[in-house]
Design an enzyme around this catalytic site. Structure first.
Site, PDB file in Angstrom:
ATOM      1  N   LYS A   1      17.334 -29.526 -60.274  1.00 31.24           N
ATOM      2  CA  LYS A   1      17.384 -28.727 -61.512  1.00 31.24           C
ATOM      3  C   LYS A   1      16.916 -29.595 -62.685  1.00 31.24           C
ATOM      4  CE  LYS A   1      21.172 -26.228 -59.448  1.00 31.24           C
ATOM      5  NZ  LYS A   1      22.065 -25.115 -59.586  1.00 31.24           N
TER       6      LYS A   1
ATOM      7  N   GLU B   1      20.753 -17.620 -51.284  1.00 27.31           N
ATOM      8  CA  GLU B   1      21.653 -18.277 -52.225  1.00 27.31           C
ATOM      9  C   GLU B   1      22.431 -17.224 -53.011  1.00 27.31           C
ATOM     10  OE1 GLU B   1      20.296 -22.515 -53.161  1.00 27.31           O
ATOM     11  OE2 GLU B   1      19.367 -21.218 -54.637  1.00 27.31           O
TER      12      GLU B   1
ATOM     13  N   SER C   1      26.800 -24.288 -53.269  1.00 25.97           N
ATOM     14  CA  SER C   1      27.975 -25.167 -53.155  1.00 25.97           C
ATOM     15  C   SER C   1      28.108 -25.837 -51.782  1.00 25.97           C
ATOM     16  CB  SER C   1      29.258 -24.404 -53.503  1.00 25.97           C
ATOM     17  OG  SER C   1      29.224 -23.998 -54.853  1.00 25.97           O
TER      18      SER C   1
ATOM     19  N   HIS D   1      14.277 -18.936 -57.761  1.00 26.82           N
ATOM     20  CA  HIS D   1      15.663 -19.409 -57.869  1.00 26.82           C
ATOM     21  C   HIS D   1      16.399 -18.496 -58.842  1.00 26.82           C
ATOM     22  CE1 HIS D   1      19.145 -21.871 -58.791  1.00 26.82           C
ATOM     23  NE2 HIS D   1      18.884 -22.557 -57.679  1.00 26.82           N
TER      24      HIS D   1
ATOM     25  N   GLU E   1      18.410 -19.059 -61.113  1.00 24.15           N
ATOM     26  CA  GLU E   1      18.426 -19.525 -62.517  1.00 24.15           C
ATOM     27  C   GLU E   1      17.109 -19.177 -63.211  1.00 24.15           C
ATOM     28  OE1 GLU E   1      19.647 -23.561 -61.712  1.00 24.15           O
ATOM     29  OE2 GLU E   1      21.607 -22.813 -61.098  1.00 24.15           O
TER      30      GLU E   1
ATOM     31  N   GLY F   1      26.733 -23.607 -57.770  1.00 25.21           N
ATOM     32  CA  GLY F   1      27.369 -24.469 -58.765  1.00 25.21           C
ATOM     33  C   GLY F   1      28.813 -24.131 -59.057  1.00 25.21           C
TER      34      GLY F   1
ATOM     35  N   ASN G   1      17.608 -29.569 -54.793  1.00 31.41           N
ATOM     36  CA  ASN G   1      17.093 -29.047 -56.059  1.00 31.41           C
ATOM     37  C   ASN G   1      17.828 -29.788 -57.177  1.00 31.41           C
ATOM     38  OD1 ASN G   1      16.415 -27.556 -58.313  1.00 31.41           O
ATOM     39  ND2 ASN G   1      17.632 -25.761 -57.731  1.00 31.41           N
TER      40      ASN G   1
HETATM   41  C1  PEP Z   1      20.971 -24.453 -56.078  1.00 25.44           C
HETATM   42  O1  PEP Z   1      20.808 -24.671 -57.269  1.00 25.44           O
HETATM   43  O2  PEP Z   1      20.008 -24.063 -55.404  1.00 25.44           O
HETATM   44  C2  PEP Z   1      22.283 -24.688 -55.489  1.00 25.44           C
HETATM   45  C3  PEP Z   1      22.495 -24.265 -54.275  1.00 25.44           C
HETATM   46  O3  PEP Z   1      23.201 -25.343 -56.269  1.00 25.44           O
HETATM   47  P1  PEP Z   1      24.635 -25.926 -55.776  1.00 25.44           P
HETATM   48  O4  PEP Z   1      24.438 -26.596 -54.456  1.00 25.44           O
HETATM   49  O5  PEP Z   1      25.035 -26.880 -56.858  1.00 25.44           O
HETATM   50  O6  PEP Z   1      25.556 -24.747 -55.665  1.00 25.44           O
END
Ligand code: PEP
Length: 259
Positions: free
Chosen positions: A15, A171, A216, A101, A103, A177, A13
């Protein structure tokens, strides 16, 4: 560890990152995925911003790396300024779309009902929906992580989900992040609960549905955080912006399949 009989998925992703020059990353991924044979063992997907989907589809060319989107509007067309319909994503070559997601849930107030409607729209257009669920730090500390995730699944995943049209991504919001990850025991507990929930509701389709962990994931921790049962791959944010980091994660998943 990918469930026996389920082909894992490593999804990136991007973003709100990427310009046309970022096709360098897609080219490098394409080359390395071919050279290193990871696509024999798993599927790879990149979800760039909507502006780059068409270009990314052309850039992967004959390498079977999938290209997807990060969100969609539920409707096919209409007076929805700034939104993108699932049919438009399909039209430029997307085959997956991320829905729900955290976000999007936080920045745009998207609810389980919205995510459900987007996923139905995705299916109508022939896209596979990657439905995201995950608890906040407060919910985990209150001991409510399993209940929250199972509740989000009930509301966000539409009736009619199959192993082909739906992927679930767990997630934890606090792991996205941040460099923080749950323990493998916590990931195992949530993934077992997700499997139980989708199997109870969708039968054999739920048993065969891909369940991803996201939050992460990096090349250095992938083999460990993706090792629990019912973890059929990863949804990767930051590390998917680097071809070598993303390949490192795909290689770790291949290692789990081969083990
Ligand atoms: C995500 O945005 O779906 C995500 C898992 O981000 P990150 O790997 O940066 O934590």
């Amino acid at each position: 560890m990918p469930t026996s009989g389920i082909r894992p998925l490593v999804a990136g992703n991007w973003k709100m990152n990427g310009l046309r020059r970022s096709m360098d990353t897609i080219e490098a991924l394409s080359t390395r995925a071919n050279e290193e044979g990871v696509l024999e063992a798993l599927d790879m997907l990149v979800c760039p911003p909507a502006t780059l989907i068409s270009l990314a589809v052309k850039t992967v060319d004959t390498t079977p790396i999938h290209i997807g989107a990060q969100s969609c509007h539920p409707a096919e067309s209409g007076a929805h300024t700034g939104d993108v319909a699932p049919e438009m994503l399909r039209d430029v070559g997307a085959s997956y779309v991320i829905t729900g997601h955290s976000e999007r849930r936080a920045d745009h107030g998207e609810t389980d009902a919205d995510v459900n409607a987007q996923s139905v729209g995705a299916w109508r257009a022939g896209l596979c929906a990657i439905v995201c669920v995950g608890e906040t730090r407060e919910e985990r500390e209150a001991g409510r992580a399993v209940d929250v995730v199972v509740g989000q699944l009930a509301g966000s995943v539409p009736d009619g989900a199959t192993a082909e049209n739906t992927v679930i991504a767990y997630e934890p919001v606090w792991a996205i992040g941040t460099g923080l990850t749950p323990t493998v025991e916590d990931i195992a507990q949530i993934h077992a609960a997700i499997r139980q929930s989708v199997a109870d509701r969708f039968g054999a389709e739920g048993e065969a549905m891909r369940l991803l962990y996201g939050g992460s994931v990096k090349p250095g921790n992938a083999a460990e955080v993706l090792s629990p049962a019912h973890v059929d791959g990863a949804l990767v944010g930051g590390a998917s912006l680097s071809a070598s980091d993303f390949m490192g994660i795909a290689t770790a998943v291949k290692g789990l399949v081969d083990a």
